[in-house]
Design an enzyme around this catalytic site. Structure first.
Site, PDB file in Angstrom:
ATOM      1  N   GLY A  54      51.866 -83.543  11.208  1.00  0.00           N
ATOM      2  CA  GLY A  54      51.305 -82.338  11.524  1.00  0.00           C
ATOM      3  C   GLY A  54      51.040 -81.338  10.510  1.00  0.00           C
ATOM      4  O   GLY A  54      50.333 -80.458  10.683  1.00  0.00           O
ATOM      5  N   ASP A 109      54.146 -77.928  10.483  1.00  0.00           N
ATOM      6  CA  ASP A 109      53.204 -77.369  11.324  1.00  0.00           C
ATOM      7  C   ASP A 109      53.809 -76.295  12.164  1.00  0.00           C
ATOM      8  O   ASP A 109      53.242 -75.288  12.181  1.00  0.00           O
ATOM      9  CB  ASP A 109      52.368 -78.255  12.105  1.00  0.00           C
ATOM     10  CG  ASP A 109      53.518 -79.290  12.988  1.00  0.00           C
ATOM     11  OD1 ASP A 109      54.495 -79.318  12.714  1.00  0.00           O
ATOM     12  OD2 ASP A 109      52.979 -80.189  13.502  1.00  0.00           O
ATOM     13  N   ASP A 112      59.976 -75.376  16.570  1.00  0.00           N
ATOM     14  CA  ASP A 112      60.067 -75.258  18.123  1.00  0.00           C
ATOM     15  C   ASP A 112      61.596 -75.093  18.378  1.00  0.00           C
ATOM     16  O   ASP A 112      62.139 -73.868  18.166  1.00  0.00           O
ATOM     17  CB  ASP A 112      59.405 -76.449  18.598  1.00  0.00           C
ATOM     18  CG  ASP A 112      59.268 -76.449  20.198  1.00  0.00           C
ATOM     19  OD1 ASP A 112      59.392 -75.386  20.696  1.00  0.00           O
ATOM     20  OD2 ASP A 112      58.838 -77.471  20.793  1.00  0.00           O
ATOM     21  N   GLY A 114      63.691 -76.370  16.568  1.00  0.00           N
ATOM     22  CA  GLY A 114      64.291 -76.148  15.447  1.00  0.00           C
ATOM     23  C   GLY A 114      65.065 -77.553  14.698  1.00  0.00           C
ATOM     24  O   GLY A 114      65.372 -77.630  13.466  1.00  0.00           O
ATOM     25  N   LEU A 117      63.311 -79.149  11.429  1.00  0.00           N
ATOM     26  CA  LEU A 117      63.346 -78.768  10.208  1.00  0.00           C
ATOM     27  C   LEU A 117      64.644 -78.437   9.735  1.00  0.00           C
ATOM     28  O   LEU A 117      64.992 -78.579   8.343  1.00  0.00           O
ATOM     29  CB  LEU A 117      62.544 -77.183  10.339  1.00  0.00           C
ATOM     30  CG  LEU A 117      60.978 -77.253   9.916  1.00  0.00           C
ATOM     31  CD1 LEU A 117      60.491 -75.790  10.115  1.00  0.00           C
ATOM     32  CD2 LEU A 117      61.018 -77.763   8.327  1.00  0.00           C
ATOM     33  N   LYS A 140      57.512 -70.920  17.250  1.00  0.00           N
ATOM     34  CA  LYS A 140      57.732 -70.719  18.834  1.00  0.00           C
ATOM     35  C   LYS A 140      59.100 -70.419  19.134  1.00  0.00           C
ATOM     36  O   LYS A 140      60.073 -71.241  19.426  1.00  0.00           O
ATOM     37  CB  LYS A 140      57.317 -72.068  19.436  1.00  0.00           C
ATOM     38  CG  LYS A 140      56.780 -71.725  20.511  1.00  0.00           C
ATOM     39  CD  LYS A 140      56.590 -73.579  21.441  1.00  0.00           C
ATOM     40  CE  LYS A 140      55.533 -74.049  21.435  1.00  0.00           C
ATOM     41  NZ  LYS A 140      55.392 -75.590  21.991  1.00  0.00           N
ATOM     42  N   ASP A 168      49.079 -82.507  17.181  1.00  0.00           N
ATOM     43  CA  ASP A 168      48.664 -83.550  18.072  1.00  0.00           C
ATOM     44  C   ASP A 168      49.082 -83.395  19.608  1.00  0.00           C
ATOM     45  O   ASP A 168      50.098 -82.637  19.848  1.00  0.00           O
ATOM     46  CB  ASP A 168      48.952 -84.826  17.733  1.00  0.00           C
ATOM     47  CG  ASP A 168      50.252 -85.278  17.655  1.00  0.00           C
ATOM     48  OD1 ASP A 168      51.297 -84.397  17.335  1.00  0.00           O
ATOM     49  OD2 ASP A 168      50.623 -86.137  18.135  1.00  0.00           O
ATOM     50  N   ARG A 174      44.073 -83.508  16.475  1.00  0.00           N
ATOM     51  CA  ARG A 174      44.375 -83.059  15.241  1.00  0.00           C
ATOM     52  C   ARG A 174      43.108 -82.664  14.477  1.00  0.00           C
ATOM     53  O   ARG A 174      43.212 -81.885  13.759  1.00  0.00           O
ATOM     54  CB  ARG A 174      45.010 -84.301  14.411  1.00  0.00           C
ATOM     55  CG  ARG A 174      46.350 -84.637  14.732  1.00  0.00           C
ATOM     56  CD  ARG A 174      46.938 -85.459  13.887  1.00  0.00           C
ATOM     57  NE  ARG A 174      48.134 -86.469  14.184  1.00  0.00           N
ATOM     58  CZ  ARG A 174      49.354 -86.123  14.270  1.00  0.00           C
ATOM     59  NH1 ARG A 174      49.857 -84.869  13.990  1.00  0.00           N
ATOM     60  NH2 ARG A 174      50.382 -86.852  14.539  1.00  0.00           N
TER      61      ARG A 174
HETATM   62  P1  5GP Z   1      61.166 -79.204  16.866  1.00  0.00           P
HETATM   63  O1  5GP Z   1      62.064 -79.767  16.177  1.00  0.00           O
HETATM   64  O2  5GP Z   1      61.231 -77.641  16.185  1.00  0.00           O
HETATM   65  O3  5GP Z   1      61.473 -78.844  18.222  1.00  0.00           O
HETATM   66  O4  5GP Z   1      60.002 -79.397  16.463  1.00  0.00           O
HETATM   67  C1  5GP Z   1      59.562 -80.546  15.919  1.00  0.00           C
HETATM   68  C2  5GP Z   1      58.046 -80.886  16.195  1.00  0.00           C
HETATM   69  O5  5GP Z   1      57.679 -80.859  17.553  1.00  0.00           O
HETATM   70  C3  5GP Z   1      57.105 -80.153  15.254  1.00  0.00           C
HETATM   71  O6  5GP Z   1      57.053 -80.334  14.067  1.00  0.00           O
HETATM   72  C4  5GP Z   1      56.098 -80.868  15.992  1.00  0.00           C
HETATM   73  O7  5GP Z   1      55.399 -81.902  15.534  1.00  0.00           O
HETATM   74  C5  5GP Z   1      56.200 -81.056  17.611  1.00  0.00           C
HETATM   75  N1  5GP Z   1      55.862 -79.683  18.397  1.00  0.00           N
HETATM   76  C6  5GP Z   1      56.842 -78.828  18.708  1.00  0.00           C
HETATM   77  N2  5GP Z   1      56.053 -77.483  19.752  1.00  0.00           N
HETATM   78  C7  5GP Z   1      54.542 -78.359  19.348  1.00  0.00           C
HETATM   79  C8  5GP Z   1      53.408 -77.549  20.230  1.00  0.00           C
HETATM   80  O8  5GP Z   1      53.482 -76.897  20.888  1.00  0.00           O
HETATM   81  N3  5GP Z   1      52.240 -78.719  19.805  1.00  0.00           N
HETATM   82  C9  5GP Z   1      52.424 -79.768  19.082  1.00  0.00           C
HETATM   83  N4  5GP Z   1      51.304 -80.155  19.021  1.00  0.00           N
HETATM   84  N5  5GP Z   1      53.641 -80.244  18.668  1.00  0.00           N
HETATM   85  C10 5GP Z   1      54.736 -79.472  18.648  1.00  0.00           C
HETATM   86 MG    MG Z   2      55.977 -81.961  13.096  1.00  0.00          MG
END
Ligand code: 5GP
Ligand code: MG
Length: 189
Positions: A54, A109, A112, A114, A117, A140, A168, A174
Site C-alpha cells: 500500500g 499507507d 487503522d 494499528g 504498524l 483512521k 487497494d 491502486r
Molecule cells: P491496521 O493493521 O492498522 O488495521 O491496518 C492495516 C492495513 O489495512 C493497512 O496498511 C491497509 O493496507 C489496510 N487498510 C486499513 N484501512 C483501510 C482502508 O480504508 N482502505 C484500504 N484500502 N486499506 C485499508
Molecule cells: Mg498496508
C-alpha cells in the site's frame, strides 16, 4: 496522449462514491511532510522502510522530495482480507539492509486498528536500530485498537473504506491518482 490520459484519470471512477483528497492535495501535503523530514533528519543516517504494497506510491512521491541522504528498503506484511483487518499479522518478506544503529523511518499507507504498524515497529526494533519513527499517509483514529506512535501523518480520515493512490480493495484501485471512498455496494458483505 498525455492530455487523453489526464482527462481519463481526472474523471472519477464509477466505483468511487466521492473523492476525499485530490492528487493536488496529496502532493501539497506530501511536500509539507518532506520538508519536516528533511529538517528532522539533517545530519542523520536515514533508512526508509516501506510497508508493501500500500505505501509504494506515497513512498515514491515522498522520496523524490527528500534532500537528505537516504537508503530505501521494504518489508511485506499481510493482515488483511477484504475490507476488515484481522488481528493476525504475518511477515511475508523482510528488509535486506542491516538496520543496526540506523535511523529508521517506517512508511505505511494507513494506520487503522494499528495492528500492522505495531507489529512492523516491534519487528524493526528487534534489529536494534538507533531510532524508529512512523510516517503514514492516512490515519483512521476511530478504529484504533493498538497504540502506535506516529510521528508524521498526511491526513486524518473518517471511518470509511478508502482506495486509490496505492491503497487497494482486493488488489484493485491502486492506480487511482486520488484517494476516494469506495461505494459500499462494491464491498463484499
Ligand atoms: P491496521 O493493521 O492498522 O488495521 O491496518 C492495516 C492495513 O489495512 C493497512 O496498511 C491497509 O493496507 C489496510 N487498510 C486499513 N484501512 C483501510 C482502508 O480504508 N482502505 C484500504 N484500502 N486499506 C485499508
Ligand atoms: Mg498496508
Amino acid at each position: 496522449m498525455q492530455v487523453l490520459l489526464k482527462t481519463r484519470k481526472a474523471r472519477i471512477h464509477p466505483d468511487i462514491e466521492s473523492a476525499l483528497y485530490s492528487a493536488g492535495q496529496i502532493a501539497a501535503r506530501t511536500n509539507a511532510l518532506a520538508r519536516r523530514i528533511n529538517k528532522d533528519y539533517e545530519g542523520r543516517d536515514l533508512v526508509i522502510v516501506g510497508v508493501l504494497k500500500g505505501s509504494f506510491m506515497f513512498l515514491g512521491d515522498l522520496l523524490r522530495r527528500l534532500t537528505v541522504p537516504v537508503e530505501v528498503d521494504f518489508l511485506s506484511l499481510s493482515s488483511y482480507i477484504g475490507e476488515r483487518s484481522t488481528e493476525m499479522v504475518r511477515l511475508n518478506f523482510d528488509v535486506r539492509l542491516d538496520l543496526k544503529d540506523r535511523d529508521v523511518l517506517l512508511i505505511d499507507d494507513i494506520v487503522d486498528t494499528g495492528f500492522s504498524l505495531a507489529f512492523a515497529r516491534k519487528h524493526i526494533l528487534s534489529k536494534e536500530p538507533q531510532d524508529v519513527e512512523v510516517c503514514v499517509l492516512l490515519d483512521k483514529p476511530e478504529r484504533r485498537k493498538v497504540l502506535v506512535p506516529v510521528r508524521y501523518t498526511g491526513f486524518v480520515v473518517p471511518d470509511r473504506f478508502v482506495v486509490g493512490y496505492g491503497l487497494d480493495y482486493n488488489e484493485r484501485y491502486r492506480e487511482l491518482p486520488y484517494i476516494g471512498i469506495l461505494k459500499s455496494r462494491r464491498l463484499e458483505p
